[in-house]
Design a protein around this motif. Structure first.
Motif, PDB file in Angstrom:
ATOM      1  N   ARG A 254      11.198 -12.905   0.511  1.00  0.00           N
ATOM      2  CA  ARG A 254      11.642 -11.522   0.641  1.00  0.00           C
ATOM      3  C   ARG A 254      10.526 -10.635   0.128  1.00  0.00           C
ATOM      4  O   ARG A 254       9.956 -10.904  -0.938  1.00  0.00           O
ATOM      5  N   TYR A 255      10.192  -9.581   0.859  1.00  0.00           N
ATOM      6  CA  TYR A 255       8.982  -8.830   0.550  1.00  0.00           C
ATOM      7  C   TYR A 255       9.229  -7.337   0.422  1.00  0.00           C
ATOM      8  O   TYR A 255       8.416  -6.528   0.852  1.00  0.00           O
ATOM      9  N   LEU A 256      10.335  -6.973  -0.180  1.00  0.00           N
ATOM     10  CA  LEU A 256      10.534  -5.582  -0.540  1.00  0.00           C
ATOM     11  C   LEU A 256       9.893  -5.333  -1.905  1.00  0.00           C
ATOM     12  O   LEU A 256       9.817  -6.241  -2.727  1.00  0.00           O
TER      13      LEU A 256
ATOM     14  N   ARG B  63       0.838  -1.195   0.000  1.00  0.00           N
ATOM     15  CA  ARG B  63       0.000   0.000   0.000  1.00  0.00           C
ATOM     16  C   ARG B  63       0.868   1.238   0.000  1.00  0.00           C
ATOM     17  O   ARG B  63       2.021   1.210   0.452  1.00  0.00           O
ATOM     18  N   GLN B  64       0.281   2.308  -0.522  1.00  0.00           N
ATOM     19  CA  GLN B  64       1.000   3.576  -0.578  1.00  0.00           C
ATOM     20  C   GLN B  64       0.041   4.708  -0.276  1.00  0.00           C
ATOM     21  O   GLN B  64      -0.945   4.921  -0.989  1.00  0.00           O
TER      22      GLN B  64
ATOM     23  N   LYS C 239       3.929   9.115   1.087  1.00  0.00           N
ATOM     24  CA  LYS C 239       4.696   8.057   1.754  1.00  0.00           C
ATOM     25  C   LYS C 239       5.191   7.037   0.738  1.00  0.00           C
ATOM     26  O   LYS C 239       4.674   6.935  -0.378  1.00  0.00           O
ATOM     27  N   GLU C 240       6.189   6.256   1.159  1.00  0.00           N
ATOM     28  CA  GLU C 240       6.708   5.207   0.294  1.00  0.00           C
ATOM     29  C   GLU C 240       5.769   3.992   0.299  1.00  0.00           C
ATOM     30  O   GLU C 240       4.996   3.798   1.247  1.00  0.00           O
ATOM     31  N   ARG C 241       5.883   3.198  -0.752  1.00  0.00           N
ATOM     32  CA  ARG C 241       5.091   1.980  -0.816  1.00  0.00           C
ATOM     33  C   ARG C 241       5.589   1.023   0.260  1.00  0.00           C
ATOM     34  O   ARG C 241       6.794   0.815   0.417  1.00  0.00           O
TER      35      ARG C 241
ATOM     36  N   ALA D 233      -5.071   4.205   1.855  1.00  0.00           N
ATOM     37  CA  ALA D 233      -3.965   4.163   0.902  1.00  0.00           C
ATOM     38  C   ALA D 233      -4.464   3.552  -0.406  1.00  0.00           C
ATOM     39  O   ALA D 233      -5.582   3.034  -0.464  1.00  0.00           O
ATOM     40  N   VAL D 234      -3.618   3.620  -1.420  1.00  0.00           N
ATOM     41  CA  VAL D 234      -3.844   2.812  -2.615  1.00  0.00           C
ATOM     42  C   VAL D 234      -3.179   1.459  -2.360  1.00  0.00           C
ATOM     43  O   VAL D 234      -2.002   1.406  -1.983  1.00  0.00           O
TER      44      VAL D 234
END
Length: 123
Positions: free
Chosen positions: A104-106, A38-39, A43-45, A92-93
């Motif tokens: 890994r979830y970046l 979400r973003q 703010k950053e995603r 958020a979107v």
């Protein structure tokens, strides 16, 4: 290539619930993980939740643990995000994403993205 289409966003009051859906098509055999990010404005995603079915693992951001649940319908190639006890800070979107690889979830770990769906929680 994998195509992802989200649906289910909307406006809800604090304490309410929404369910987001993400339908995958295309080269779905090439992926083993789908997730939600979400973003919010300015703010950053950020990571929300993910489901890695090849290792049978779900992961959640601390901010949504106990309130959000990610699940998958294999036959429909669809992943859901059930969001309960929503808070204004959940506004958020929300983006669906898919990848192949380990847990890994970046955002940069995911190579397929949906167009996003707006979730707005009023106080």
């Amino acid at each position: 290539q994998v195509q992802l289409v989200e649906s289910g966003g909307g406006l809800v009051q604090a304490g309410g619930s929404l369910r987001l859906s993400c339908a995958a098509s295309g080269r779905t055999f090439s992926m083993n993980t789908m997730g939600w990010f979400r973003q919010a404005p300015g703010k950053e995603r950020e990571f929300v939740a993910a489901f890695g079915w090849s290792f049978g693992r779900t992961s959640y951001a601390d901010s949504v643990k106990g309130r959000f649940t990610i699940s998958r319908d294999t036959a429909k190639n669809t992943v859901y995000l059930q969001m309960n006890s929503l808070k204004p800070e959940d506004t958020a979107v929300y983006y669906c994403a898919a990848k192949t690889g380990g847990p890994r979830y970046l955002p940069d770990d995911f190579n397929s993205w949906g167009q996003g769906t707006q979730v707005t929680v009023s106080s």
